[in-house]
Scaffold this motif. Structure first.
Motif, short mmCIF file in Angstrom:
data_model
loop_
_atom_site.label_atom_id
_atom_site.label_comp_id
_atom_site.label_asym_id
_atom_site.label_seq_id
_atom_site.Cartn_x
_atom_site.Cartn_y
_atom_site.Cartn_z
N MET A 1 -13.11 12.97 5.81
CA MET A 1 -12.22 13.76 5.29
C MET A 1 -11.95 15.19 5.78
SD MET A 1 -13.35 13.46 1.38
CE MET A 1 -14.73 14.01 1.22
N GLY A 2 -12.58 15.26 7.16
CA GLY A 2 -12.27 16.44 7.89
C GLY A 2 -13.33 17.45 7.98
N LEU A 3 -14.64 17.04 7.32
CA LEU A 3 -15.62 17.75 7.26
C LEU A 3 -16.34 17.92 8.40
CD1 LEU A 3 -16.79 16.51 3.61
CD2 LEU A 3 -15.51 18.65 4.20
N THR A 47 -5.92 20.60 0.81
CA THR A 47 -6.86 19.90 1.14
C THR A 47 -6.73 18.53 0.86
OG1 THR A 47 -8.29 21.89 0.96
CG2 THR A 47 -9.35 19.72 0.92
N PHE A 48 -6.43 18.19 -0.23
CA PHE A 48 -5.89 16.67 -0.88
C PHE A 48 -4.92 16.12 0.17
CE2 PHE A 48 -3.79 13.28 -2.98
CZ PHE A 48 -4.58 12.60 -3.55
N ASP A 49 -3.82 16.90 0.55
CA ASP A 49 -2.88 16.51 1.38
C ASP A 49 -3.36 16.24 2.72
OD1 ASP A 49 -0.87 16.41 -0.59
OD2 ASP A 49 -0.06 18.38 0.24
N ARG A 50 -4.27 17.00 3.44
CA ARG A 50 -4.90 16.78 4.57
C ARG A 50 -5.70 15.41 4.73
NH1 ARG A 50 -5.25 22.40 4.40
NH2 ARG A 50 -7.42 22.23 3.85
N ILE A 51 -6.57 15.28 3.44
CA ILE A 51 -7.38 13.97 3.34
C ILE A 51 -6.75 12.84 3.47
CG2 ILE A 51 -9.23 13.15 1.93
CD1 ILE A 51 -10.36 15.80 1.01
N LEU A 52 -5.73 12.77 2.39
CA LEU A 52 -4.66 11.57 2.56
C LEU A 52 -4.14 11.34 3.55
CD1 LEU A 52 -3.21 9.49 0.76
CD2 LEU A 52 -1.81 11.06 0.11
N ALA A 53 -3.67 12.32 4.90
CA ALA A 53 -3.09 12.18 5.87
C ALA A 53 -4.04 11.53 6.86
CB ALA A 53 -2.57 13.57 6.40
N ARG A 54 -5.46 11.82 6.88
CA ARG A 54 -6.44 11.64 7.54
C ARG A 54 -6.76 10.06 7.28
NH1 ARG A 54 -9.63 15.26 10.73
NH2 ARG A 54 -11.40 13.53 10.33
N LEU A 55 -6.93 9.77 5.90
CA LEU A 55 -7.05 8.47 5.63
C LEU A 55 -6.17 7.31 6.15
CD1 LEU A 55 -8.29 8.88 2.07
CD2 LEU A 55 -9.79 8.33 4.02
N ASN A 91 -20.67 3.70 0.00
CA ASN A 91 -20.40 4.89 -0.52
C ASN A 91 -18.89 4.73 -1.41
OD1 ASN A 91 -22.92 5.96 -0.17
ND2 ASN A 91 -22.43 6.14 1.88
N LEU A 92 -18.65 5.29 -2.35
CA LEU A 92 -17.57 5.27 -3.12
C LEU A 92 -17.19 7.01 -2.96
CD1 LEU A 92 -15.03 4.28 -4.70
CD2 LEU A 92 -16.28 4.64 -6.60
N TYR A 93 -16.12 7.32 -2.54
CA TYR A 93 -15.78 8.59 -2.29
C TYR A 93 -14.46 8.74 -3.40
CZ TYR A 93 -18.44 9.05 2.01
OH TYR A 93 -19.58 8.95 2.70
N GLU A 94 -14.57 10.04 -4.01
CA GLU A 94 -13.42 10.09 -4.97
C GLU A 94 -13.26 11.52 -4.72
OE1 GLU A 94 -12.70 10.59 -9.91
OE2 GLU A 94 -14.58 10.32 -9.17
N VAL A 95 -11.80 11.73 -4.56
CA VAL A 95 -11.03 12.81 -4.07
C VAL A 95 -10.02 13.34 -5.29
CG1 VAL A 95 -9.66 14.33 -2.64
CG2 VAL A 95 -11.46 12.33 -1.79
N MET A 96 -10.13 14.48 -5.85
CA MET A 96 -9.16 14.84 -7.11
C MET A 96 -8.44 16.10 -6.84
SD MET A 96 -11.77 13.96 -10.17
CE MET A 96 -13.10 14.45 -9.27
N SER A 97 -7.10 16.47 -7.19
CA SER A 97 -6.62 17.57 -6.90
C SER A 97 -5.71 17.84 -8.38
CB SER A 97 -5.51 17.41 -6.08
OG SER A 97 -4.79 18.48 -5.85
N PRO A 98 -5.83 19.00 -8.57
CA PRO A 98 -5.07 19.51 -9.62
C PRO A 98 -3.34 19.37 -9.72
CG PRO A 98 -5.86 21.32 -8.68
CD PRO A 98 -6.31 20.41 -8.09
N ALA A 99 -2.88 19.15 -8.51
CA ALA A 99 -1.57 19.11 -8.36
C ALA A 99 -1.11 18.28 -6.96
CB ALA A 99 -0.81 20.36 -8.34
#
Length: 99
Positions: A1-3, A47-55, A91-99
């Protein structure tokens, strides 16, 4: 996730620390027989967009539901955009964004 992955920690270096932000570090413990856990992250839209792009770039399957973490969708049941993905040790990762 870019961490940021930090150097191994613990007496025998059996923790793999990952910095989430200035005040939070997750320490993943290495074990012989791992049992997956669920980790959820609320992130801003950029951040959601960056994580999605990395995946996508890494070819990591993702999905919109914990029972279907590979359906390629981001229409999360609890928020406008969200996804789940699984790593090699279940491990199950969940990433949520308000928009």
């Amino acid at each position: 996730m870019g961490l940021e992955e930090m150097p191994p920690a613990g007496r025998d270096g059996h923790f793999a620390p990952v910095r989430v932000n200035d005040t939070l570090t997750l320490d993943f413990m290495t074990v012989d027989d791992p049992v997956g856990v669920h980790l959820a992250f609320d992130v801003d839209p950029d951040t959601f967009d960056r994580i999605l792009a990395r995946l996508r770039e890494a070819g990591v399957p993702y999905g919109s539901h914990p029972a279907q973490p590979d359906n390629g969708r981001i229409d999360h049941p609890l928020c406008p955009r969200g996804l789940f993905f699984v790593d090699a040790v279940r491990n199950l990762y969940e990433v949520m964004s308000p928009a």
